[in-house]
Design a protein around this motif. Structure first.
Motif, PDB file in Angstrom:
ATOM      1  N   GLY A  16       0.783  -1.222   0.000  1.00 27.23           N
ATOM      2  CA  GLY A  16       0.000   0.000   0.000  1.00 27.23           C
ATOM      3  C   GLY A  16       0.819   1.278   0.000  1.00 27.23           C
ATOM      4  N   LEU A  17       2.151   1.164  -0.020  1.00 27.65           N
ATOM      5  CA  LEU A  17       3.008   2.342  -0.015  1.00 27.65           C
ATOM      6  C   LEU A  17       3.880   2.352  -1.264  1.00 27.65           C
ATOM      7  CD1 LEU A  17       4.127   2.267   3.719  1.00 27.65           C
ATOM      8  CD2 LEU A  17       2.335   3.674   2.701  1.00 27.65           C
ATOM      9  N   ARG A  18       4.230   3.549  -1.718  1.00 28.96           N
ATOM     10  CA  ARG A  18       5.081   3.671  -2.888  1.00 28.96           C
ATOM     11  C   ARG A  18       6.501   3.257  -2.508  1.00 28.96           C
ATOM     12  NH1 ARG A  18       6.771   9.119  -6.060  1.00 28.96           N
ATOM     13  NH2 ARG A  18       7.830   8.071  -7.753  1.00 28.96           N
ATOM     14  N   PRO A  19       7.134   2.383  -3.298  1.00 31.57           N
ATOM     15  CA  PRO A  19       8.507   1.964  -2.991  1.00 31.57           C
ATOM     16  C   PRO A  19       9.471   3.151  -2.997  1.00 31.57           C
ATOM     17  CG  PRO A  19       7.538   0.587  -4.701  1.00 31.57           C
ATOM     18  CD  PRO A  19       6.609   1.744  -4.486  1.00 31.57           C
ATOM     19  N   ALA A  20      10.528   3.065  -2.198  1.00 32.09           N
ATOM     20  CA  ALA A  20      11.558   4.098  -2.148  1.00 32.09           C
ATOM     21  C   ALA A  20      12.908   3.458  -2.434  1.00 32.09           C
ATOM     22  CB  ALA A  20      11.570   4.779  -0.779  1.00 32.09           C
ATOM     23  N   ARG A  21      13.759   4.186  -3.166  1.00 27.40           N
ATOM     24  CA  ARG A  21      15.097   3.677  -3.491  1.00 27.40           C
ATOM     25  C   ARG A  21      16.160   4.523  -2.810  1.00 27.40           C
ATOM     26  NH1 ARG A  21      15.380   1.886  -9.779  1.00 27.40           N
ATOM     27  NH2 ARG A  21      13.736   0.341  -9.634  1.00 27.40           N
ATOM     28  N   ALA A  22      17.157   3.847  -2.264  1.00 22.85           N
ATOM     29  CA  ALA A  22      18.316   4.547  -1.716  1.00 22.85           C
ATOM     30  C   ALA A  22      19.387   4.665  -2.782  1.00 22.85           C
ATOM     31  CB  ALA A  22      18.854   3.793  -0.503  1.00 22.85           C
ATOM     32  N   GLY A  23      19.200   3.938  -3.864  1.00 30.04           N
ATOM     33  CA  GLY A  23      20.167   3.983  -4.950  1.00 30.04           C
ATOM     34  C   GLY A  23      21.216   2.900  -4.813  1.00 30.04           C
ATOM     35  N   GLU A  24      22.319   3.111  -5.500  1.00 32.00           N
ATOM     36  CA  GLU A  24      23.395   2.121  -5.530  1.00 32.00           C
ATOM     37  C   GLU A  24      24.308   2.294  -4.319  1.00 32.00           C
ATOM     38  OE1 GLU A  24      26.832   1.849  -8.568  1.00 32.00           O
ATOM     39  OE2 GLU A  24      25.074   0.927  -9.520  1.00 32.00           O
ATOM     40  N   VAL A  25      24.624   1.184  -3.667  1.00 28.79           N
ATOM     41  CA  VAL A  25      25.495   1.191  -2.498  1.00 28.79           C
ATOM     42  C   VAL A  25      26.652   0.239  -2.768  1.00 28.79           C
ATOM     43  CG1 VAL A  25      25.652   0.613  -0.046  1.00 28.79           C
ATOM     44  CG2 VAL A  25      23.595   1.719  -0.931  1.00 28.79           C
ATOM     45  N   VAL A  26      27.852   0.678  -2.443  1.00 29.92           N
ATOM     46  CA  VAL A  26      29.031  -0.173  -2.602  1.00 29.92           C
ATOM     47  C   VAL A  26      29.385  -0.751  -1.234  1.00 29.92           C
ATOM     48  CG1 VAL A  26      31.463  -0.278  -3.259  1.00 29.92           C
ATOM     49  CG2 VAL A  26      29.876   1.181  -4.542  1.00 29.92           C
ATOM     50  N   VAL A  27      29.414  -2.065  -1.156  1.00 33.40           N
ATOM     51  CA  VAL A  27      29.795  -2.756   0.081  1.00 33.40           C
ATOM     52  C   VAL A  27      31.224  -3.247  -0.100  1.00 33.40           C
ATOM     53  CG1 VAL A  27      29.287  -4.719   1.584  1.00 33.40           C
ATOM     54  CG2 VAL A  27      27.404  -3.435   0.524  1.00 33.40           C
ATOM     55  N   ARG A  28      32.085  -2.874   0.863  1.00 32.09           N
ATOM     56  CA  ARG A  28      33.489  -3.269   0.798  1.00 32.09           C
ATOM     57  C   ARG A  28      33.759  -4.342   1.855  1.00 32.09           C
ATOM     58  NH1 ARG A  28      34.388   0.522  -2.603  1.00 32.09           N
ATOM     59  NH2 ARG A  28      34.572   2.710  -2.379  1.00 32.09           N
ATOM     60  N   ALA A  29      34.638  -5.240   1.532  1.00 35.53           N
ATOM     61  CA  ALA A  29      34.993  -6.340   2.438  1.00 35.53           C
ATOM     62  C   ALA A  29      35.475  -5.783   3.772  1.00 35.53           C
ATOM     63  CB  ALA A  29      36.064  -7.217   1.804  1.00 35.53           C
ATOM     64  N   GLY A  30      34.946  -6.328   4.858  1.00 30.89           N
ATOM     65  CA  GLY A  30      35.388  -5.947   6.193  1.00 30.89           C
ATOM     66  C   GLY A  30      34.818  -4.644   6.705  1.00 30.89           C
ATOM     67  N   LEU A  31      33.989  -3.953   5.931  1.00 29.55           N
ATOM     68  CA  LEU A  31      33.425  -2.671   6.363  1.00 29.55           C
ATOM     69  C   LEU A  31      31.899  -2.723   6.323  1.00 29.55           C
ATOM     70  CD1 LEU A  31      35.683  -0.206   4.324  1.00 29.55           C
ATOM     71  CD2 LEU A  31      35.899  -0.795   6.744  1.00 29.55           C
ATOM     72  N   ASP A  32      31.266  -2.099   7.318  1.00 34.45           N
ATOM     73  CA  ASP A  32      29.814  -1.953   7.293  1.00 34.45           C
ATOM     74  C   ASP A  32      29.460  -0.733   6.453  1.00 34.45           C
ATOM     75  OD1 ASP A  32      29.337  -4.136   8.910  1.00 34.45           O
ATOM     76  OD2 ASP A  32      29.307  -2.960  10.768  1.00 34.45           O
ATOM     77  N   SER A  33      28.327  -0.768   5.794  1.00 32.96           N
ATOM     78  CA  SER A  33      27.860   0.359   4.990  1.00 32.96           C
ATOM     79  C   SER A  33      26.523   0.837   5.533  1.00 32.96           C
ATOM     80  CB  SER A  33      27.689  -0.067   3.527  1.00 32.96           C
ATOM     81  OG  SER A  33      28.926  -0.431   2.976  1.00 32.96           O
ATOM     82  N   ARG A  34      26.256   2.105   5.347  1.00 39.52           N
ATOM     83  CA  ARG A  34      24.973   2.679   5.785  1.00 39.52           C
ATOM     84  C   ARG A  34      24.321   3.342   4.585  1.00 39.52           C
ATOM     85  NH1 ARG A  34      20.927   3.410   8.821  1.00 39.52           N
ATOM     86  NH2 ARG A  34      20.309   5.415   9.640  1.00 39.52           N
ATOM     87  N   VAL A  35      23.017   3.133   4.457  1.00 40.44           N
ATOM     88  CA  VAL A  35      22.254   3.784   3.394  1.00 40.44           C
ATOM     89  C   VAL A  35      21.374   4.858   4.023  1.00 40.44           C
ATOM     90  CG1 VAL A  35      22.236   1.749   1.920  1.00 40.44           C
ATOM     91  CG2 VAL A  35      20.351   2.123   3.492  1.00 40.44           C
TER      92      VAL A  35
END
Length: 167
Positions: A16-35
């Motif tokens: 019932g809600l319109r989807p939202a995109r954060a876009g492209e995210v690069v995940v690097r080995a050993g590091l956490d990523s935040r969107v």
């Protein structure tokens, strides 16, 4: 869960809600990523007005149902949902509809049901103060008569008969 290193497309969605995109995210080995936070907005709404096809009178006792539409084997198995709101003008307001084709069916006692598909135009994805209006002119229902007969031609009591539109 864990995500492998690489480029990923991040999207949030809820019924019932319109989807939202954060876009492209690069995940690097050993590091956490935040969107960025994914903010969802209400799905679209439409007003359905059910009328007598002959005289244009609003059928105040009408019922309106909708379900997600689609292709394939399970398309016809989607659950029908009823109207939750009817305004003073007799319009059935369908809110928080999914962003896909839906089937809408209007019924009223003594009239033939009418089913139509609806796909919300992209320009309506932003909620507006004015609802799109879809009219359903219902015609007087007709009847068919007949019997269900067994192999020897005898009438079968309590037999079931189904009638559907031939496509």
């Amino acid at each position: 869960g864990p995500i492998a290193p690489g480029k990923h497309l991040v999207m949030g969605q809820a019924e019932g809600l319109r989807p939202a995109r954060a876009g492209e995210v690069v995940v690097r080995a050993g590091l956490d990523s935040r969107v960025p936070d994914l903010r969802l907005v209400a799905g679209h709404a439409i007003a359905i007005l059910v009328r007598n096809a002959v005289n244009g009178e609003v059928l105040t006792d009408a019922e309106v149902f909708w379900r997600a539409s689609g292709e394939g084997f399970l398309a016809g198995a989607a659950e029908w949902r009823g109207t939750e709101e009817i305004d003073a003008a007799g319009r059935h307001i369908l809110r928080n509809l999914p962003f896909q084709t839906i089937e809408i069916e209007a019924r009223s006692a003594g009239f033939a049901a009418l089913r139509q598909e609806y796909l919300m135009p992209k320009e309506n994805w932003i909620p507006s103060a004015k609802l799109a209006l879809m009219e359903f002119p219902l015609e007087a229902g007709r009847s068919i008569r007949g019997q269900v007969l067994g192999p020897q031609g005898q009438a079968i009591a309590n037999a079931q008969v189904r009638v559907g539109l031939a496509e």
